[in-house]
Design an enzyme around this catalytic site. Structure first.
Site, short mmCIF file in Angstrom:
data_model
loop_
_atom_site.label_atom_id
_atom_site.label_comp_id
_atom_site.label_asym_id
_atom_site.label_seq_id
_atom_site.Cartn_x
_atom_site.Cartn_y
_atom_site.Cartn_z
N GLU A 195 10.31 -8.89 12.76
CA GLU A 195 9.07 -9.60 13.09
C GLU A 195 9.08 -11.03 12.58
O GLU A 195 8.65 -11.95 13.27
CB GLU A 195 7.88 -8.83 12.47
CG GLU A 195 6.54 -9.54 12.62
CD GLU A 195 6.06 -9.62 14.05
OE1 GLU A 195 5.19 -10.46 14.34
OE2 GLU A 195 6.56 -8.86 14.90
N ASP A 196 9.59 -11.25 11.36
CA ASP A 196 9.41 -12.55 10.69
C ASP A 196 10.68 -13.37 10.52
O ASP A 196 10.64 -14.45 9.94
CB ASP A 196 8.78 -12.33 9.30
CG ASP A 196 7.37 -11.75 9.40
OD1 ASP A 196 6.67 -12.08 10.37
OD2 ASP A 196 6.99 -10.96 8.51
N HIS B 205 11.65 -3.95 6.65
CA HIS B 205 10.59 -3.70 7.64
C HIS B 205 10.00 -4.96 8.28
O HIS B 205 9.40 -4.88 9.35
CB HIS B 205 9.48 -2.84 7.02
CG HIS B 205 8.51 -3.58 6.15
ND1 HIS B 205 8.70 -3.76 4.80
CD2 HIS B 205 7.32 -4.18 6.45
CE1 HIS B 205 7.68 -4.41 4.30
NE2 HIS B 205 6.83 -4.69 5.27
N HIS C 276 7.78 -9.15 -1.22
CA HIS C 276 6.89 -8.16 -0.60
C HIS C 276 7.64 -6.90 -0.15
O HIS C 276 7.26 -5.79 -0.56
CB HIS C 276 6.13 -8.78 0.57
CG HIS C 276 5.42 -7.79 1.44
ND1 HIS C 276 4.38 -7.01 0.99
CD2 HIS C 276 5.63 -7.42 2.74
CE1 HIS C 276 3.97 -6.22 1.96
NE2 HIS C 276 4.70 -6.44 3.03
N ASP D 10 -20.61 15.27 -12.11
CA ASP D 10 -19.17 15.56 -12.03
C ASP D 10 -18.32 14.29 -12.13
O ASP D 10 -17.25 14.21 -11.55
CB ASP D 10 -18.86 16.30 -10.73
CG ASP D 10 -19.21 15.47 -9.50
OD1 ASP D 10 -19.93 14.47 -9.65
OD2 ASP D 10 -18.75 15.82 -8.40
#
Length: 735
Positions: free
Chosen positions: A76-77, A72, A48, A259
């Site tokens: 956090e993980d 990133h 990811h 359009d």
């Protein structure tokens, strides 16, 4: 999964001087930190952040942003810390990763207050360093590309959040390519049937017109080449979500859209843009009102292009966008395509977006945070601005003001300055006087007429389009109401000191503020005016030695000088005849009744001519007439057979009176009841009954049964009562 050398190669394609060591180090660090973690799809989690980095390499971003994208999710993980990342990769990258970690915790589609506060944090983090937004958008894009692996409920929540916040935010940053993909992915998950239907129709239309599109591309290219203009001409197709949104907004069928296909003409210079338009308009007739020059007047998200629509080959309407290659890069990638992103030294984040109009818009949006609105209001206003296309208007001196489509002169006035908006009383559009609620068009010159002391009506809030105008109107309305309460409070406090025989001044009251637990003199007066604080307590705070004597007040009521001071709920029954006396009513003048059933008005408030009315049949008892707004009618919602369609049958030559009821909150002091009763009598109405209920020692509430000739008569009385200084509030009672 992308390999280490592939990541480096992707960056070096557009930046030969890339920091290969930092990229390799980030790749290895993130791979080891995430280890065997898996995503919902079953893929290794490490895939990811690599895909997020790949998306950003397509935007040709700086090394620090690519490294931050790879890292990133580490804080956090995984077990990684900010300190460790700073030690290995430096302060700038650690700061970016930490900002992204905070945003990772946000859940924007939650309870409204939490959503609003989280959105506030999101924009604050972005304003500090716009690269946070670019990584966040790339992160969201990859998550949307793999959304099918998530549970259905979570899919809907994430798709809604994407359509509500992230896609329009990408659009505001000029990143149209990313916005289109985010919108289409969200559309596919939220409305799969509509998505499949529109995709099928677009494919069918593409197949049908394939030859015509190639013909127009060839003919236009040859025409420009013959005039010495080298151009790249390519047909483009409207995106599925954009088609669906236009169908919804204009309430038209797919076949009515003209359009869906357009053409993009990319040339070398700005001069060639205008020459191209000259060639096109010479060869084919242009459609009136469909020419827009965003080169001389760029959009706030940096978009530049010339738009025109012509009647081309085969009498087909052809929409053209003419721009340079640099403009095309910005039109696709927005702020990420800005030249300052191409070679930014690590740590020089202040350079990022310095010249970008999109980033300037973001800064102005963040500036609203300092104006004291609640998070909910901030979210509401910012969403309004995110979703709106723009019109460009001019001040009489030639200044350019960009506004959302559908904006009014009121929005224009507040865009100039808050004081201009607050004092606006009229407008001239292109030299002609026009209503303040007129919808502005591109190129309008707007002049605002002002009057000092003007307070914007609260109703303006629902008529304007910009968050700044809504916020300022709401604030001005609150300030006006507060000023009204302060005036009433000052009147009450002054008289309280007079009754106590004590000296009073603002300076004396300011010294007593700590004893009243209020921060300012204005807070005290407003609290007294609202009935939140008793005036006797203010006297005691200023003069601690003062002891208030509690005496039972006499109860009197007459037409000249009434008296308040009752210590319990009191009911007074008396008549105040109007100047012409009261005509005796023989019958209720209502059409639509059947038979000889007895008819009466509803007991709580009644109805008067001018009200829309309804009759309710009660077997064995007769018909009761209610005003249509009466809350009592909800009791009959499940009994439609009892509802009768009735209307007034008034003889204009005959003076009749009809029962109504008003609720009055007034200051508790001698003379107040007399003032109210006299006003009602002089207005030509009759008082049948007054019920007085003490709200506090400073205020009493009166329920007054009155008889009036019609709705206009009643509203006049209510307006006149509201204008009296002793009266705090008046409203009609219905049910």
């Amino acid at each position: 999964m992308m390999r280490q050398y592939e990541l480096v190669d992707r960056v070096r394609r557009y930046n030969p001087h890339a920091d290969e060591t930092a990229l390799n180090r980030a790749y290895v660090y993130a791979m080891q930190a995430h280890g065997a973690q898996k995503r919902a799809s079953g893929d290794l989690y490490f895939s990811h952040p690599l895909e997020v980095a790949a998306i950003l390499t397509d935007l040709k971003l700086d090394d620090a942003t690519i490294v931050a994208a790879v890292l990133h999710d580490t804080i956090e993980d995984t077990d990684s810390t900010r300190e460790e990342i700073e030690q290995i990769f430096g302060h700038d990258i650690a700061h970016l990763v930490e900002g992204l970690t905070k945003l990772k915790k946000l859940d924007l589609v939650s309870k409204r207050a939490e959503q609003a506060e989280n959105f506030r944090k999101l924009l604050l983090a972005i304003a500090e360093d716009v690269r946070v937004l670019l990584v966040k958008l790339a992160d969201r894009l990859h998550n949307m590309r793999t959304l099918q692996y998530m549970p259905a409920e979570k899919r809907a929540r994430i798709a809604e959040e994407t359509l509500d916040i992230y896609a329009p935010l990408a659009g505001r940053m000029g990143m149209q390519g990313m916005r289109d993909e985010l919108e289409n992915l969200a559309f596919r998950h939220l409305m799969p049937e509509a998505y499949e239907m529109i995709c099928a129709r677009l494919a069918e239309l593409h197949h049908k017109n394939e030859g015509l599109i190639a013909k127009i591309e060839k003919e236009l290219s040859e025409e420009l080449a013959a005039r010495g203009i080298e151009a790249k001409v390519e047909g483009r197709e409207k995106q599925p979500y954009s088609v669906w949104r236009k169908m919804e907004r204009k309430s038209v069928a797919f076949e009515q859209l003209s359009d869906i296909f357009g053409f993009r003409v990319v040339v070398g210079t700005i001069e060639q843009c205008y020459r191209t338009i000259g060639v096109v308009h010479t060869k084919w007739p242009n459609v009136f009102g469909r020419f827009k020059d965003y080169i001389s007047t760029p959009k706030e998200n940096d978009y530049q292009s010339i738009h025109t629509t012509v009647v081309g080959p085969g009498r087909q309407r052809v929409e053209l966008q003419v721009r340079t290659a640099a403009m095309d890069d910005i039109a696709r990638n927005g702020i990420a395509a800005h030249v300052l992103y191409k070679d930014v030294p690590v740590g020089d984040k202040d350079m990022l977006g310095r010249e970008s109009r999109a980033y300037q818009w973001l800064r102005r949006t963040i500036a609203h945070l300092a104006e004291g609105d609640s998070p909910e209001e901030f979210l509401e206003h910012t969403k309004l601005e995110l979703f709106q296309d723009q019109v460009f208007c001019f001040t009489p001196k030639g200044g350019l003001i960009a506004l959302p489509r559908g904006a009014t002169p009121i929005d224009f006035a507040y865009a100039v300055h808050t004081d201009v908006g607050n004092s606006a009383v009229g407008a001239k559009i292109n030299g002609r006087v026009a209503p303040l609620l007129s919808e502005l068009q591109n190129g309008d010159e707007v002049e605002i007429m002002r009057a000092e002391g003007q307070v914007p009506p609260a109703a303006w809030e629902t008529a304007v389009m910009t968050g700044k105008a809504k916020s300022a109107i709401r604030r001005a309305t609150r300030d006006a109401v507060r000023a009204q309460y302060m005036g009433l409070g000052r009147q009450i406090v002054t008289r309280a000191f007079e009754r106590a025989g004590k000296a009073f001044s603002d300076e004396m009251l300011k010294k007593a503020l700590p004893r009243l637990a209020r921060g300012s003199l204005e807070d005290v007066l407003a609290a007294v005016g609202r009935g939140e604080m008793y005036s006797g307590d203010v006297v005691k705070a200023v003069h601690p030695e003062f002891k208030e004597e509690k005496k039972p007040a006499p109860m009197r009521a007459h037409n000249e000088a009434g008296w308040f001071g009752m210590t319990k709920a009191t009911s007074l029954v008396f008549k105040v005849p109007g100047p012409e006396g009261k005509a005796e009513r023989q019958s209720i003048p209502i059409r639509g009744l059947q038979g000889d059933l007895p008819v009466r008005f509803a007991p709580n408030g009644g109805a008067v001519p001018g009200d829309r009315i309804v009759g309710i049949l009660t077997p064995g008892e007769g018909i009761t007439i209610y005003p249509i707004q009466s809350p009592d009618l909800t009791a009959f919602d499940d009994q439609p057979e009892r509802w009768l369609d009735v209307r007034w049958d008034i003889d204009e030559g005959r003076k009749e009176y009809f029962p109504s009821k008003i609720l009055v909150t007034a200051i508790n002091e001698p003379g107040t009841l007399g003032i109210i009763a006299t006003l009602i009598g002089e207005a030509g109405a009759n008082i049948d009954n007054i019920n007085i209920h003490p709200l506090s020692q400073d205020f009493h509430e009166m329920t007054i049964d009155i008889e009036v000739s019609d709705l206009k008569h009643l509203n006049t009385i209510i307006s006149q009562l509201r204008a009296r200084p002793a009266v705090s509030k008046v409203e009609r009672v219905n049910g």
